[in-house]
Write a protein that holds these residues in place. Structure first.
Motif, PDB file in Angstrom:
ATOM      1  N   GLU A 146       2.643 -17.102  -4.806  1.00 24.25           N
ATOM      2  CA  GLU A 146       2.380 -15.615  -5.314  1.00 24.25           C
ATOM      3  C   GLU A 146       1.128 -15.721  -5.857  1.00 24.25           C
ATOM      4  OE1 GLU A 146       3.824 -11.891  -6.328  1.00 24.25           O
ATOM      5  OE2 GLU A 146       4.539 -13.507  -5.093  1.00 24.25           O
ATOM      6  N   LEU A 156      -1.804 -13.132  -4.961  1.00 19.80           N
ATOM      7  CA  LEU A 156      -2.239 -12.108  -5.853  1.00 19.80           C
ATOM      8  C   LEU A 156      -3.886 -12.095  -5.926  1.00 19.80           C
ATOM      9  CD1 LEU A 156      -0.024 -12.268  -8.953  1.00 19.80           C
ATOM     10  CD2 LEU A 156      -0.218 -10.512  -6.818  1.00 19.80           C
ATOM     11  N   LEU A 180       1.313 -14.319 -14.772  1.00 18.16           N
ATOM     12  CA  LEU A 180       1.355 -13.242 -14.151  1.00 18.16           C
ATOM     13  C   LEU A 180       2.414 -13.397 -13.001  1.00 18.16           C
ATOM     14  CD1 LEU A 180      -2.052 -11.501 -15.058  1.00 18.16           C
ATOM     15  CD2 LEU A 180       0.051 -11.530 -16.160  1.00 18.16           C
ATOM     16  N   SER A 181       2.070 -14.414 -12.015  1.00 19.39           N
ATOM     17  CA  SER A 181       2.608 -14.731 -10.842  1.00 19.39           C
ATOM     18  C   SER A 181       3.880 -14.869 -11.109  1.00 19.39           C
ATOM     19  CB  SER A 181       1.768 -15.741 -10.062  1.00 19.39           C
ATOM     20  OG  SER A 181       0.517 -16.009  -9.761  1.00 19.39           O
ATOM     21  N   ARG A 185       6.092 -13.738 -13.191  1.00 22.09           N
ATOM     22  CA  ARG A 185       6.520 -12.157 -13.728  1.00 22.09           C
ATOM     23  C   ARG A 185       6.487 -11.414 -12.238  1.00 22.09           C
ATOM     24  NH1 ARG A 185       3.862  -7.222 -16.705  1.00 22.09           N
ATOM     25  NH2 ARG A 185       2.829  -6.937 -14.672  1.00 22.09           N
ATOM     26  N   SER A 186       5.434 -11.264 -11.477  1.00 24.79           N
ATOM     27  CA  SER A 186       5.598 -10.982 -10.378  1.00 24.79           C
ATOM     28  C   SER A 186       6.508 -11.274  -9.480  1.00 24.79           C
ATOM     29  CB  SER A 186       4.058 -10.926  -9.575  1.00 24.79           C
ATOM     30  OG  SER A 186       4.252 -10.223  -8.331  1.00 24.79           O
ATOM     31  N   GLN A 224      10.001  -9.926 -10.497  1.00 31.88           N
ATOM     32  CA  GLN A 224      10.285  -8.441 -10.292  1.00 31.88           C
ATOM     33  C   GLN A 224      10.593  -8.289  -8.855  1.00 31.88           C
ATOM     34  OE1 GLN A 224       6.667  -6.858 -11.417  1.00 31.88           O
ATOM     35  NE2 GLN A 224       7.118  -6.319 -13.494  1.00 31.88           N
ATOM     36  N   GLU A 225      10.104  -9.141  -7.842  1.00 34.54           N
ATOM     37  CA  GLU A 225      10.230  -9.064  -6.557  1.00 34.54           C
ATOM     38  C   GLU A 225      11.672  -9.520  -6.096  1.00 34.54           C
ATOM     39  OE1 GLU A 225       9.125 -11.568  -2.908  1.00 34.54           O
ATOM     40  OE2 GLU A 225       7.525 -10.362  -3.308  1.00 34.54           O
ATOM     41  N   LYS A 265       6.698  -9.480   1.845  1.00 30.47           N
ATOM     42  CA  LYS A 265       6.614  -8.648   0.482  1.00 30.47           C
ATOM     43  C   LYS A 265       6.480  -7.292   0.349  1.00 30.47           C
ATOM     44  CE  LYS A 265       4.505 -12.511  -2.020  1.00 30.47           C
ATOM     45  NZ  LYS A 265       5.497 -12.579  -3.214  1.00 30.47           N
ATOM     46  N   GLU A 323       8.913  -4.135  -0.866  1.00 27.31           N
ATOM     47  CA  GLU A 323       8.439  -3.146  -1.694  1.00 27.31           C
ATOM     48  C   GLU A 323       8.690  -1.463  -1.205  1.00 27.31           C
ATOM     49  OE1 GLU A 323       7.328  -1.403  -5.255  1.00 27.31           O
ATOM     50  OE2 GLU A 323       7.248  -3.685  -4.649  1.00 27.31           O
ATOM     51  N   LEU A 371      -2.509  -5.971 -13.435  1.00 25.94           N
ATOM     52  CA  LEU A 371      -1.331  -7.019 -13.061  1.00 25.94           C
ATOM     53  C   LEU A 371      -0.645  -7.477 -14.276  1.00 25.94           C
ATOM     54  CD1 LEU A 371      -0.651  -8.851 -10.705  1.00 25.94           C
ATOM     55  CD2 LEU A 371      -2.482 -10.432 -11.101  1.00 25.94           C
ATOM     56  N   ASN A 392       0.392  -5.262  -8.324  1.00 25.31           N
ATOM     57  CA  ASN A 392      -0.291  -6.387  -7.559  1.00 25.31           C
ATOM     58  C   ASN A 392      -1.633  -5.999  -6.984  1.00 25.31           C
ATOM     59  OD1 ASN A 392       2.026  -7.826  -8.372  1.00 25.31           O
ATOM     60  ND2 ASN A 392       3.013  -7.604  -6.412  1.00 25.31           N
TER      61      ASN A 392
END
Length: 308
Positions: free
Chosen positions: A44, A48, A66-67, A69-70, A73-74, A131, A135, A207, A216
């Motif tokens: 990730e 990013l 941050l990766s 967290r990202s 969420q996914e 990904k 989304e 981000l 992202n």
């Protein structure tokens, strides 16, 4: 005898490498029946960075957070998608349009160049497609649940278009969409975000803080005509120079910070019906994004997240 010794050494090296990889690739988060490994977070991170080249100068440990967290969420979105769809799939032509929108934002002209760019950055193209498909399916889910709640004042939009029918002013914007527990926290939150923008750039701040689907991509939006913007937003960005950003703007479900990346003015006779359609789509997507944030926050509370 010499060959046997060499073979033993090679086997030892392979087993040692496999042991190292097993240690490095450990489970770090469990979300219901989904897991996230350290390798997932590493991938990730590369993803990013590839989509936001300006982040390369940021501290790796910040981006790793941050990766993490990202990808959490996914995974939450993926769980919810599976609850609501049987065998979910996005049409290929629609996925190709989404891919084009992504790679054009980082200055790449075609899909082959994008694939080469990803390979050079050690990012798997099929993973990127997956990904973007997640989304897209999430957006479809939000549309199904909330499309009947969308309200658009077509008469008001026509008035705005007619008022600006001599020339077309457009903005290239980036956004940070966020919330606070109470209004008392807003000033401190804005100060915190502002400090990050000034030190690490708007892309990094988006981000880190934005809850919008554009996070992202560093919060990057497409070109937006001035007539598409409501009076409140237009007033906030009207006097901004390029790279300037607004104070928090009140929007349904939270607050919005906008940065002006570029401005263009064109003398043009506007096709009113075409512009109307474009603005209605913008308004619809904007409202759906607000519902998306609220719905995500709601389902997140019912998901068990164990960080190991």
């Amino acid at each position: 005898m010499f060959k046997i010794k060499i073979l033993i050494i090679l086997i030892t090296i392979i087993l040692s490498n496999n042991h190292t990889l097993s240690i490095e690739n450990k489970i770090v988060v469990k979300i219901d029946n989904q897991i996230i490994t350290s390798l997932d977070i590493s991938n990730e991170y590369k993803y990013l960075i590839a989509l936001n080249p300006s982040l390369k100068n940021s501290k790796k440990e910040d981006l790793i957070k941050l990766s993490k967290r990202s990808i959490i969420q996914e995974k939450i979105k993926k769980i919810e998608i599976k609850k609501n769809f049987n065998n979910p799939k996005i049409p290929q032509n629609f996925l190709e349009q989404i891919l084009q929108n992504v790679y054009s934002k980082i200055g790449i002209d075609n899909l082959d160049d994008f694939k080469a760019y990803l390979a050079a950055n050690e990012v798997d193209f099929e993973s990127v497609k997956n990904k973007l498909e997640i989304e897209s399916l999430w957006n479809e889910l939000i549309f199904i649940k909330f499309s009947t709640k969308i309200k658009i004042d077509e008469k008001k939009i026509r008035t705005r278009i007619n008022k600006n029918n001599k020339f077309l002013k457009s903005y290239l914007l980036s956004e940070i969409s966020f919330g606070v527990p109470s209004l008392n926290d807003l000033d401190n939150k804005f100060l915190e975000i502002t400090n990050v923008i000034n030190k690490k750039g708007f892309d990094f701040a988006a981000l880190k803080y934005s809850v919008s689907p554009t996070a992202n991509l560093g919060g990057k939006l497409n070109w937006i005509s001035e007539s598409s913007l409501n009076e409140n937003i237009k007033k906030e960005i009207n006097d901004l120079q390029i790279n300037g950003f607004t104070k928090p703007i009140v929007v349904p479900g939270g607050f919005l910070i906008l940065q002006v990346n570029d401005i263009r003015n064109e003398k043009i006779e506007i096709d009113i019906e075409k512009e109307l359609k474009k603005i209605k789509n913008y308004e619809k997507n904007n409202q759906l994004n607000q519902y998306s944030k609220m719905y995500f926050n709601k389902i997140k509370k019912n998901v068990e997240i164990d960080e190991l």
